[in-house]
Motif scaffolding. Structure first.
Motif, PDB file in Angstrom:
ATOM      1  N   ASN A   1       4.395   0.615   1.086  1.00  0.00           N
ATOM      2  CA  ASN A   1       4.055   0.580   2.512  1.00  0.00           C
ATOM      3  C   ASN A   1       4.652   1.759   3.272  1.00  0.00           C
ATOM      4  O   ASN A   1       5.295   1.616   4.308  1.00  0.00           O
ATOM      5  CB  ASN A   1       4.509  -0.741   3.150  1.00  0.00           C
ATOM      6  CG  ASN A   1       3.849  -1.944   2.493  1.00  0.00           C
ATOM      7  OD1 ASN A   1       2.696  -1.869   2.069  1.00  0.00           O
ATOM      8  ND2 ASN A   1       4.581  -3.032   2.366  1.00  0.00           N
ATOM      9  N   ASN A   2       4.392   2.944   2.745  1.00  0.00           N
ATOM     10  CA  ASN A   2       4.833   4.189   3.357  1.00  0.00           C
ATOM     11  C   ASN A   2       3.698   5.190   3.357  1.00  0.00           C
ATOM     12  O   ASN A   2       2.745   5.098   2.565  1.00  0.00           O
ATOM     13  CB  ASN A   2       6.030   4.773   2.620  1.00  0.00           C
ATOM     14  CG  ASN A   2       7.341   4.226   3.171  1.00  0.00           C
ATOM     15  OD1 ASN A   2       7.655   4.402   4.337  1.00  0.00           O
ATOM     16  ND2 ASN A   2       8.108   3.548   2.309  1.00  0.00           N
ATOM     17  N   LEU A   3       3.818   6.182   4.250  1.00  0.00           N
ATOM     18  CA  LEU A   3       2.835   7.264   4.329  1.00  0.00           C
ATOM     19  C   LEU A   3       3.564   8.578   4.173  1.00  0.00           C
ATOM     20  O   LEU A   3       4.495   8.878   4.932  1.00  0.00           O
ATOM     21  CB  LEU A   3       2.092   7.233   5.665  1.00  0.00           C
ATOM     22  CG  LEU A   3       0.928   8.224   5.856  1.00  0.00           C
ATOM     23  CD1 LEU A   3      -0.118   7.647   6.805  1.00  0.00           C
ATOM     24  CD2 LEU A   3       1.373   9.595   6.343  1.00  0.00           C
ATOM     25  N   CYS A   4       3.164   9.348   3.139  1.00  0.00           N
ATOM     26  CA  CYS A   4       3.730  10.673   2.902  1.00  0.00           C
ATOM     27  C   CYS A   4       2.704  11.728   3.289  1.00  0.00           C
ATOM     28  O   CYS A   4       1.523  11.624   2.929  1.00  0.00           O
ATOM     29  CB  CYS A   4       4.120  10.827   1.430  1.00  0.00           C
ATOM     30  SG  CYS A   4       5.543   9.827   0.971  1.00  0.00           S
TER      31      CYS A   4
ATOM     32  N   PHE B   1       0.838  -1.200   0.000  1.00  0.00           N
ATOM     33  CA  PHE B   1       0.000   0.000   0.000  1.00  0.00           C
ATOM     34  C   PHE B   1       0.871   1.248   0.000  1.00  0.00           C
ATOM     35  O   PHE B   1       2.008   1.243   0.483  1.00  0.00           O
ATOM     36  CB  PHE B   1      -0.900   0.030   1.248  1.00  0.00           C
ATOM     37  CG  PHE B   1      -2.282  -0.487   1.015  1.00  0.00           C
ATOM     38  CD1 PHE B   1      -3.280   0.362   0.561  1.00  0.00           C
ATOM     39  CD2 PHE B   1      -2.588  -1.822   1.242  1.00  0.00           C
ATOM     40  CE1 PHE B   1      -4.566  -0.107   0.346  1.00  0.00           C
ATOM     41  CE2 PHE B   1      -3.864  -2.293   1.036  1.00  0.00           C
ATOM     42  CZ  PHE B   1      -4.868  -1.442   0.580  1.00  0.00           C
ATOM     43  N   GLY B   2       0.263   2.318  -0.492  1.00  0.00           N
ATOM     44  CA  GLY B   2       0.840   3.645  -0.366  1.00  0.00           C
ATOM     45  C   GLY B   2      -0.225   4.586   0.165  1.00  0.00           C
ATOM     46  O   GLY B   2      -1.400   4.503  -0.218  1.00  0.00           O
ATOM     47  N   PHE B   3       0.182   5.529   1.079  1.00  0.00           N
ATOM     48  CA  PHE B   3      -0.783   6.432   1.708  1.00  0.00           C
ATOM     49  C   PHE B   3      -0.312   7.870   1.597  1.00  0.00           C
ATOM     50  O   PHE B   3       0.882   8.166   1.753  1.00  0.00           O
ATOM     51  CB  PHE B   3      -0.960   6.088   3.192  1.00  0.00           C
ATOM     52  CG  PHE B   3      -1.496   4.705   3.437  1.00  0.00           C
ATOM     53  CD1 PHE B   3      -2.851   4.465   3.368  1.00  0.00           C
ATOM     54  CD2 PHE B   3      -0.634   3.650   3.718  1.00  0.00           C
ATOM     55  CE1 PHE B   3      -3.348   3.185   3.588  1.00  0.00           C
ATOM     56  CE2 PHE B   3      -1.119   2.385   3.940  1.00  0.00           C
ATOM     57  CZ  PHE B   3      -2.480   2.139   3.872  1.00  0.00           C
ATOM     58  N   GLY B   4      -1.304   8.783   1.343  1.00  0.00           N
ATOM     59  CA  GLY B   4      -1.024  10.214   1.307  1.00  0.00           C
ATOM     60  C   GLY B   4      -1.973  10.945   2.239  1.00  0.00           C
ATOM     61  O   GLY B   4      -3.172  10.648   2.273  1.00  0.00           O
TER      62      GLY B   4
END
Length: 674
Positions: A616-619, A571-574
């Motif tokens: 698998n990170n949240l920016c 996953f990627g999160f913003g």
């Protein structure tokens, strides 16, 4: 009128005003026949009692009549011809001459005591003031002989629930013993016999024998008189005992009803206890309680006692039509007239019933019965209490009717309270279920609309107000969290449609509870991604915690996918925090809540930038870092030019949450698979 003038000091003006109120002249008052008109007598007493509300006028007038009825000459004449006891005995003969409402009977009369009974001809004719007037007359009779007034003890009273009024009367006669006169006569005869030639011895012997014989006779008469007085006392005592026992049973029944009310009994429990107690305590053969079903205009048996099983089954199935146009039937008459019904002999009245009611009455076999209405606080009939005798030797009387009317007030309160309690409990249950439904609906709404809007929508049933709420558009500071599966397009091409849907549902079913737990809601799912909105409280911090916990949950999601033979995902999160426009977009028939504005666009671009950082990170933006910097560690990624924005944007990568494992997360962020 003489009593009012002499004893109450009424002036001629007062008398004239009273006559005007009665609409009669003084000749009508002077005419004795006027007082046989019960309507006139009742109106007269009502007016006088209204003018003298705190005085017992009827009693005083009764005493006044006797005291002034005879002159001194007539008194001396009667003194030699009649005694007080004989005068009381004559009451039975002369009662019809001064009342038409009751019959008076002297049960026993002694030398200075009497027992007098008064039985009303009808409960409608007999009034309380008539009883007081009788007591005044009875207590004043000795005044005819210039003796003190008699004392009266009313051991039974029709107006207190008995079927008669019973008066015990005592008076004092201060005169020489009766034997003085005959003894003096015998002495005179002895002297005359002695002077006529009888020897002194014979004359003395005859005189002594005569005196002794008379003394024996006198003592016998005195003993008989005492025996009569004792019989009167015993009769009064037995009557008082019966009356007290009856009152005690009434009080016990009232006490039981009160206990049931305080015990919060249900209507069924109350009805069963009432009919059983009425029979057992008041010694009726059978009783039943019927209740009104206002919706269907019928009267149904709620509970019964003393009936055979066959009769019980019949009553449970019986219904009585109580529409106003239905005038047949004893119970129907009670409901429609709101008056009690007393039937001393059912066989004499059964022909007046409808064929169906006749059949019902014959099957039950009642010989005599009383039915009284039960009222609620609005004086509407809520039911009927009925008791009966099935034996030929027992008959209901007016006293039974009056007793049940008195008890009906207490029973009505108990039945009404139990019904009210049941309705309240039902209302509370409905309210609880409604509250649960509202809360459930609110939770559902919160998944699609802001929490504040969901709360307002659930708190009103006004459709126009709900429409205005839905049409309202707000600008508000919110946190927007975008999430997206990395490389999903290539991954989906290698899977069947069913597996694709199953994979997405598995992922989102794990993520959605985390979003909700931290006060957010998923505004929309975008294929392999989602947009979550946090609009309440510390929305920025809540959004960061939700994002961090979701990152920690990814390994567990992959384990669940593995069990289903599905591939692992990344996953990627913003995340960005700022003002946005919240509102419903669409047509009148269909609306879709959405959030639009630069805040939404920037959060979406930050999620896309995670492809440069790694899966698998949240920016997040600098605003988010500043709002939640005390709880988390961030790594600055520098100023980056993002598509759609002229100025470069400072981007920060979430590293390690500083909150404890028990509070928010299950694993350190640094243990995520990279």
């Amino acid at each position: 009128m003489g009593y009012l003038k002499d004893k109450k000091s009424w002036s001629d003006a007062d008398i004239h005003e009273l006559l005007e109120d009665l609409n009669v002249d003084e000749s009508r008052i002077a005419d004795d026949a006027s007082w046989f008109d019960l309507d006139f007598a009742n109106r007269f007493m009502d007016l006088v009692e209204a003018k003298l509300p705190n005085e017992n006028i009827a009693f005083g007038a009764g005493q006044y009549i006797q005291k002034n009825a005879f002159s001194a000459t007539i008194y001396h004449l009667m003194r030699g011809l009649i005694s007080v006891s004989r005068l009381y005995q004559l009451l039975s003969t002369y009662t019809p001459y001064f009342t038409k409402a009751s019959r008076m009977l002297v049960l026993k009369a002694g030398r200075n005591t009497a027992l007098v009974e008064s039985r009303p001809f009808s409960s409608e004719l007999e009034k309380p003031y008539m009883c007081e007037n009788r007591k005044g007359i009875l207590s004043g009779l000795p005044q005819i002989f210039n003796l003190p007034m008699a004392t009266i003890v009313e051991t039974e009273c029709f107006h207190r629930g008995a079927d008669r009024c019973l008066y015990q009367i005592k008076w004092n006669e201060d005169r020489f013993p009766k034997f003085i006169y005959p003894v003096a006569l015998l002495l005179l005869l002895g002297i005359l016999g002695y002077r006529s030639g009888l020897s002194p011895t014979v004359a003395t012997a005859v005189l002594i024998c005569s005196i002794c014989a008379y003394l024996v006779f006198y003592m016998y008469r005195a003993n008989q008189a005492q025996r009569k007085e004792l019989e009167i006392h015993n009769t009064v005592l037995e009557s008082s005992v019966r009356d007290n026992e009856k009152k005690n049973r009434e009080l016990e029944l009232i006490s039981q009803i009160a206990k049931l009310t305080h015990a919060l009994a249900t209507p069924d429990e109350m009805a069963k206890a009432v009919v059983q107690s009425v029979c057992e305590l008041l010694q009726y053969d059978r009783s039943m309680l019927l209740t009104v079903d206002t919706n269907r205009s019928v009267l149904k048996v709620s509970s019964h006692f003393g009936f055979s099983p066959e009769h019980a089954q019949l009553m449970e199935e019986a219904e009585f039509n109580i529409r106003p146009d239905n005038t047949t039937g004893f119970f129907i008459k009670v409901v429609n007239s709101k008056l009690p019904v007393l039937i001393e002999n059912v066989d004499e009245h059964i022909q007046k019933l409808s064929p169906r009611s006749q059949k019902f009455a014959k099957i039950l076999g009642a010989k005599s019965f009383v039915a009284v209405p039960l009222f609620n606080q609005s004086h509407e009939v809520l039911g009927v209490l009925s008791v009966d005798y099935v034996r030929d030797d027992k008959r209901m009387s007016v006293s039974d009717q009056d007793l049940l009317v008195t008890l009906a007030d207490h029973i009505s309160i108990g039945v009404h309270n139990s019904r009210t309690l049941e309705e309240l409990e039902h209302s509370l249950q409905v309210s609880r279920e409604h509250s649960k439904a509202q809360q459930s609906l609110g939770r559902v709404f919160q998944k699609f609309v802001p929490t504040e809007l969901a709360t307002e929508l659930c708190s009103t049933n006004d459709e126009s107000m709900q429409g205005k709420l839905l049409e309202a558009v707000k600008k508000k500071s919110v946190a927007i969290l975008f999430g997206d599966i990395v490389g999903f397009t290539a991954l989906s091409q290698q899977m069947s449609p069913e597996c694709v849907v199953e994979l997405l549902n598995t992922c989102f079913s794990k993520i959605e509870p985390i979003i909700t737990k931290h006060g957010g809601f998923i505004d929309k799912f975008t294929g392999d991604g989602f947009m979550a909105v946090f609009d309440t409280g510390r929305s920025c911090e809540n959004a960061v915690m939700a994002g961090a916990e979701t990152l920690i949950e990814i390994p567990k999601i992959c384990e669940s996918l593995k069990i289903l033979n599905l591939p692992a995902i990344d996953f990627g999160f913003g995340l960005h925090y700022g003002e946005a426009i919240l509102g419903n977009v669409g047509s009148e028939r269909r609306l879709n809540f959405t959030v639009i504005g630069e805040t939404v666009n920037l959060a979406s671009r930050l999620e896309s930038y995670t492809r440069e950082v790694g899966p698998n990170n949240l920016c997040a933006s600098a605003v988010v870092m500043k709002e939640s910097g005390k709880l988390y560690e961030w790594r600055p990624l520098g100023a980056v030019n993002l598509k759609g924005f002229q100025d470069s944007i400072e981007i920060f990568q979430l590293l390690v949450p500083k909150i404890s494992r028990a509070d928010r997360v299950s694993e350190p962020l640094e243990q995520l698979g990279k």
